[in-house]
Design a protein around this motif. Structure first.
Motif, mmCIF file in Angstrom:
data_model
loop_
_atom_site.group_PDB
_atom_site.id
_atom_site.type_symbol
_atom_site.label_atom_id
_atom_site.label_comp_id
_atom_site.label_asym_id
_atom_site.label_seq_id
_atom_site.Cartn_x
_atom_site.Cartn_y
_atom_site.Cartn_z
ATOM 1 N N ILE A 49 0.817 -1.210 -0.150
ATOM 2 C CA ILE A 49 -0.152 -0.196 0.149
ATOM 3 C C ILE A 49 0.853 1.284 -0.022
ATOM 4 O O ILE A 49 0.414 2.315 -0.580
ATOM 5 N N VAL A 50 1.936 1.154 0.663
ATOM 6 C CA VAL A 50 2.782 2.417 0.747
ATOM 7 C C VAL A 50 3.403 2.800 -0.725
ATOM 8 O O VAL A 50 3.267 4.029 -1.016
ATOM 9 N N THR A 51 3.955 1.713 -1.385
ATOM 10 C CA THR A 51 4.259 1.962 -2.713
ATOM 11 C C THR A 51 3.244 2.535 -3.762
ATOM 12 O O THR A 51 3.326 3.379 -4.399
ATOM 13 N N TRP A 52 1.967 1.964 -3.402
ATOM 14 C CA TRP A 52 0.785 2.206 -4.322
ATOM 15 C C TRP A 52 0.455 3.672 -4.071
ATOM 16 O O TRP A 52 0.258 4.523 -5.042
ATOM 17 N N ASN A 53 0.503 3.947 -2.626
ATOM 18 C CA ASN A 53 0.159 5.481 -2.626
ATOM 19 C C ASN A 53 0.880 6.373 -2.851
ATOM 20 O O ASN A 53 0.728 7.647 -3.269
ATOM 21 N N VAL A 54 2.488 6.038 -2.662
ATOM 22 C CA VAL A 54 3.616 7.190 -3.233
ATOM 23 C C VAL A 54 3.404 7.322 -4.566
ATOM 24 O O VAL A 54 3.391 8.482 -5.099
ATOM 25 N N CYS A 55 3.326 6.243 -5.289
ATOM 26 C CA CYS A 55 3.291 6.291 -6.852
ATOM 27 C C CYS A 55 2.158 7.240 -7.291
ATOM 28 O O CYS A 55 2.401 8.106 -8.028
ATOM 29 N N PHE A 56 0.806 6.907 -6.879
ATOM 30 C CA PHE A 56 -0.257 7.572 -7.466
ATOM 31 C C PHE A 56 -0.323 8.921 -6.756
ATOM 32 O O PHE A 56 -1.006 9.862 -7.612
ATOM 33 N N PHE A 57 -0.177 9.410 -5.555
ATOM 34 C CA PHE A 57 -0.022 10.741 -4.999
ATOM 35 C C PHE A 57 0.840 11.333 -5.671
ATOM 36 O O PHE A 57 0.646 12.586 -5.993
ATOM 37 N N SER A 58 1.906 10.930 -6.175
ATOM 38 C CA SER A 58 3.038 11.753 -6.684
ATOM 39 C C SER A 58 2.494 11.903 -8.251
ATOM 40 O O SER A 58 2.815 13.109 -8.581
#
Length: 224
Positions: free
Chosen positions: A183-192
């Protein structure tokens, strides 16, 4: 024939109008593309790991559930971009860019509406930028193990990276979240992605506001 009239030729205004019209026809499609990408990025934030159950259970990051990329950087920007694109091609003559040139003073309300919509799109993209930044900084809502000195020790849902001692950008701590997986990778990717998209939208909408103001002075006529 009075040759002094030659020096009164409207060439500079027509050149300026050509620039304004072409700029409008470039900015419109660019904003349309960015608006679609913004919606797609925000929607994907609602389905971490391509799973539906977390949205159904309400275990989604609050900034993602607020959907700033859908209403702010998406729908509002798309409305403005659609109008900007239509106005740009309309003032070129027709949708194929040929035909008699229409002078902007025939439709002054459309020029004004273009500026107003661009301002709203600027506000929407700014809201998306701010909320995406907050979501990126606070980290995701996930299932994680609490520390032994807490009363409700054990796995629980929350925001482990809100703690000042935990940094979202420290990849060594990303395993703190047990579920959803990655989830952290997912959020960092799409919020970025939302940050980058909304930043581009703010730049382009600002340019369109300036372009629209020039258009109200010079017109959108390409001098055809």
């Amino acid at each position: 024939m009075d040759h002094s009239l030659i020096f009164l030729s409207p060439l500079p205004p027509r050149r300026a109008a050509m620039c304004v019209g072409k700029c409008t026809r470039i900015l419109g499609p660019c904003l349309l593309t960015l608006g679609v990408l913004s919606i797609a990025a925000n929607v994907l934030l609602l389905f971490p790991g391509w799973a539906w159950k977390y949205l159904a259970d309400g275990h989604i990051t609050k900034e993602a559930k607020a959907m700033p990329g859908v209403w702010g950087g998406g729908i509002i920007v798309l409305l403005a971009a659609t109008h900007i694109t239509a106005v740009g091609w309309r003032y070129s003559g027709n949708i194929f860019g040929s035909g008699p040139c229409l002078h902007y003073r025939v439709f002054p309300s459309q020029v004004f509406l273009s500026i107003v919509l661009s301002m709203l799109a600027l506000l929407g993209s700014a809201a998306s930028f701010i909320m995406s930044g907050v979501g990126l900084t606070n980290g995701p809502f996930c299932l994680y193990n609490t520390s032994s000195n807490e009363l409700d020790y054990g796995p629980r849902w929350g925001y482990p990276f809100v703690d000042p001692n935990s940094q979202t950008f420290d990849s060594s701590l990303w395993s703190t979240c047990l579920e959803p997986v990655g989830i952290v990778t997912w959020n960092v990717c799409f919020f970025s992605m939302l940050l980058l998209i909304s930043a581009c939208e703010m730049v382009l909408t600002s340019l369109q506001i300036i372009n629209g103001c020039f258009g109200s002075l010079c017109g959108f006529c390409d001098g055809k």
